[in-house]
Motif scaffolding. Structure first.
Motif, PDB file in Angstrom:
ATOM      1  N   ILE A  89       0.851  -1.192   0.000  1.00 49.24           N
ATOM      2  CA  ILE A  89       0.000   0.000   0.000  1.00 49.24           C
ATOM      3  C   ILE A  89       0.881   1.235   0.000  1.00 49.24           C
ATOM      4  N   VAL A  90       0.642   2.124  -0.958  1.00 50.88           N
ATOM      5  CA  VAL A  90       1.339   3.415  -1.034  1.00 50.88           C
ATOM      6  C   VAL A  90       0.340   4.475  -0.606  1.00 50.88           C
ATOM      7  N   TYR A  91       0.734   5.333   0.334  1.00 50.04           N
ATOM      8  CA  TYR A  91      -0.221   6.330   0.828  1.00 50.04           C
ATOM      9  C   TYR A  91       0.499   7.526   1.419  1.00 50.04           C
ATOM     10  N   GLN A 134      -7.962   4.626   7.077  1.00 48.67           N
ATOM     11  CA  GLN A 134      -8.068   3.377   6.311  1.00 48.67           C
ATOM     12  C   GLN A 134      -6.954   2.394   6.679  1.00 48.67           C
ATOM     13  N   ILE A 135      -5.745   2.891   6.824  1.00 46.05           N
ATOM     14  CA  ILE A 135      -4.622   2.019   7.179  1.00 46.05           C
ATOM     15  C   ILE A 135      -4.856   1.365   8.537  1.00 46.05           C
ATOM     16  N   LEU A 160      -2.795 -11.957   5.917  1.00 48.74           N
ATOM     17  CA  LEU A 160      -2.088 -10.999   5.074  1.00 48.74           C
ATOM     18  C   LEU A 160      -1.078 -10.184   5.879  1.00 48.74           C
ATOM     19  N   GLU A 161      -0.048  -9.745   5.183  1.00 44.83           N
ATOM     20  CA  GLU A 161       0.979  -8.891   5.781  1.00 44.83           C
ATOM     21  C   GLU A 161       1.050  -7.594   4.993  1.00 44.83           C
ATOM     22  N   LEU A 162       1.091  -6.472   5.702  1.00 42.41           N
ATOM     23  CA  LEU A 162       1.137  -5.166   5.058  1.00 42.41           C
ATOM     24  C   LEU A 162       2.576  -4.750   4.782  1.00 42.41           C
ATOM     25  N   VAL A 163       2.828  -4.333   3.536  1.00 39.69           N
ATOM     26  CA  VAL A 163       4.100  -3.731   3.144  1.00 39.69           C
ATOM     27  C   VAL A 163       3.768  -2.325   2.682  1.00 39.69           C
ATOM     28  N   GLU A 164       4.199  -1.320   3.425  1.00 42.01           N
ATOM     29  CA  GLU A 164       3.782   0.042   3.130  1.00 42.01           C
ATOM     30  C   GLU A 164       4.913   0.933   2.662  1.00 42.01           C
ATOM     31  N   SER A 211       9.776   0.946  -4.991  1.00 46.36           N
ATOM     32  CA  SER A 211      10.591   0.530  -3.854  1.00 46.36           C
ATOM     33  C   SER A 211      10.078  -0.730  -3.172  1.00 46.36           C
ATOM     34  N   ILE A 212       8.793  -1.070  -3.398  1.00 45.78           N
ATOM     35  CA  ILE A 212       8.238  -2.251  -2.718  1.00 45.78           C
ATOM     36  C   ILE A 212       7.669  -3.292  -3.666  1.00 45.78           C
ATOM     37  N   VAL A 213       7.699  -3.032  -4.975  1.00 44.81           N
ATOM     38  CA  VAL A 213       7.036  -3.938  -5.915  1.00 44.81           C
ATOM     39  C   VAL A 213       7.611  -5.349  -5.859  1.00 44.81           C
ATOM     40  N   ASP A 214       8.903  -5.488  -5.571  1.00 45.71           N
ATOM     41  CA  ASP A 214       9.522  -6.824  -5.509  1.00 45.71           C
ATOM     42  C   ASP A 214       9.229  -7.548  -4.198  1.00 45.71           C
TER      43      ASP A 214
END
Length: 333
Positions: free
Chosen positions: A177-179, A189-190, A202-206, A221-224
């Motif tokens: 999630i990008v915010y 929301q987060i 699920l695990e959040l990668v922000e 920066s987080i797509v991988d």
């Protein structure tokens, strides 16, 4: 412990409320009876403050204007857009309060907060707000209090349905999630997402941003590190949505959005609401206020009544995800 209920059963439980009206035939014209009130020719000035340009906010403003234009009121709109600038947003609120407009329509949480910071006398009707109570705009949804009421764009089922879809239908475990951490809408929301992620395994990668120019780099920066993206209704990120979509699609990572208008802009799919609808409902509230039928404090704030699911066929084919008939999705081609 994860919930075993299937996605379709949860979707089936969503309450869809339709507006109903009457089709009474028009009565023949009659002479005004003695003592009847003549139609008012007063012109009302409504100040519209919108945080920035993007399809969802634009549609909410259009829906609001449509409701007023269909009424029997004579209305002039003073439309001002902050273009994402917090200083401009504050100045717009000051200007509208200084002009002593008859009503302020605030389209976004920051717009509504700025308006309330400048006046507690002029009626304010908001829309495109996730958590109006948490944003300290109103006391409660049922009894707003003060000079503010309006419509939220957060459907109560939107987050659980989205998280279940990510887990059960896409098999995701890590969700990116990008915010913008500086936007109250996004923080609300987060917080709700984090509260429910364990239930779905699920695990959040922000990744956070402070300007729209940072959105693409933050996504890269987080797509991988993620199996899917979930883009919430963050005004800054949504204004640069194509940047997220380009990165996700090029890496064949499913991107689920929280607003339907992001599907034509490159999202794989979205669970979202009709922003024209919530804007129109806010307009109906404004009509009641201007006619003197009710004050903002007497009009309960409302969440959206419907939740829609849409899938982008072209993006689905590009990233290799089959569209299942049981999703009962609206298909964008």
């Amino acid at each position: 412990m994860r919930r075993s209920k299937g996605l379709m059963s949860l979707l089936g439980a969503i309450l869809i409320l339709g507006a109903c009206g009457s089709n009474e035939s028009a009565a023949p014209e009659a002479e005004p009876s003695e003592g009847s009130e003549p139609e008012s020719t007063e012109t009302y000035t409504i100040g519209i403050t919108q945080l920035m340009e993007h399809p969802s906010l634009n549609q909410a403003t259009e829906g609001f204007q449509q409701a007023l234009e269909e009424s029997d009121l004579h209305v002039e709109f003073d439309i001002q857009n902050a273009q994402g600038d917090n200083s401009a947003n504050d100045s717009i609120a000051s200007n509208l309060a200084g002009q002593n407009v008859d009503l302020i329509f605030a389209n976004s949480t920051p717009s509504a907060q700025a308006a309330l910071g400048k006046t507690t006398d002029i009626p304010i009707v908001f829309t495109s707000v996730v958590d109006p109570v948490g944003a300290e705009l109103i006391d409660s949804m049922e009894e707003p209090g003060g000079n503010v009421t309006g419509t939220s764009h957060h459907h109560p089922d939107s987050i659980p349905v989205a998280l279940e879809f990510l887990s059960e239908e896409l098999g995701a475990e890590k969700v990116g999630i990008v915010y913008n951490a500086g936007e109250q809408n996004s923080r609300a929301q987060i917080d709700r997402i984090q509260e429910q992620m364990d239930e779905y395994g699920l695990e959040l990668v922000e990744a956070t941003v402070s300007t729209s120019a940072e959105v693409k780099q933050a996504t890269e920066s987080i797509v991988d590190q993620v199996d899917a993206f979930y883009i919430i209704t963050d005004n800054m990120v949504v204004s640069a949505f194509e940047s997220v979509a380009d990165v996700a699609t090029s890496q064949k990572v499913p991107l689920l959005a929280a607003d339907i208008d992001s599907v034509p802009r490159g999202a794989f799919a979205a669970f979202g609401v009709d922003f024209t609808e919530i804007g129109y409902r806010a307009g109906e509230m404004a009509i009641q206020i201007l006619k003197g039928e009710k004050t903002p404090a007497e009009i309960p704030a409302e969440p959206p009544k419907t939740l829609k699911f849409m899938v982008n066929k072209e993006v689905a084919e590009t990233i290799g995800v089959d569209i299942k008939p049981e999703w009962e999705a609206e298909i964008y081609e």
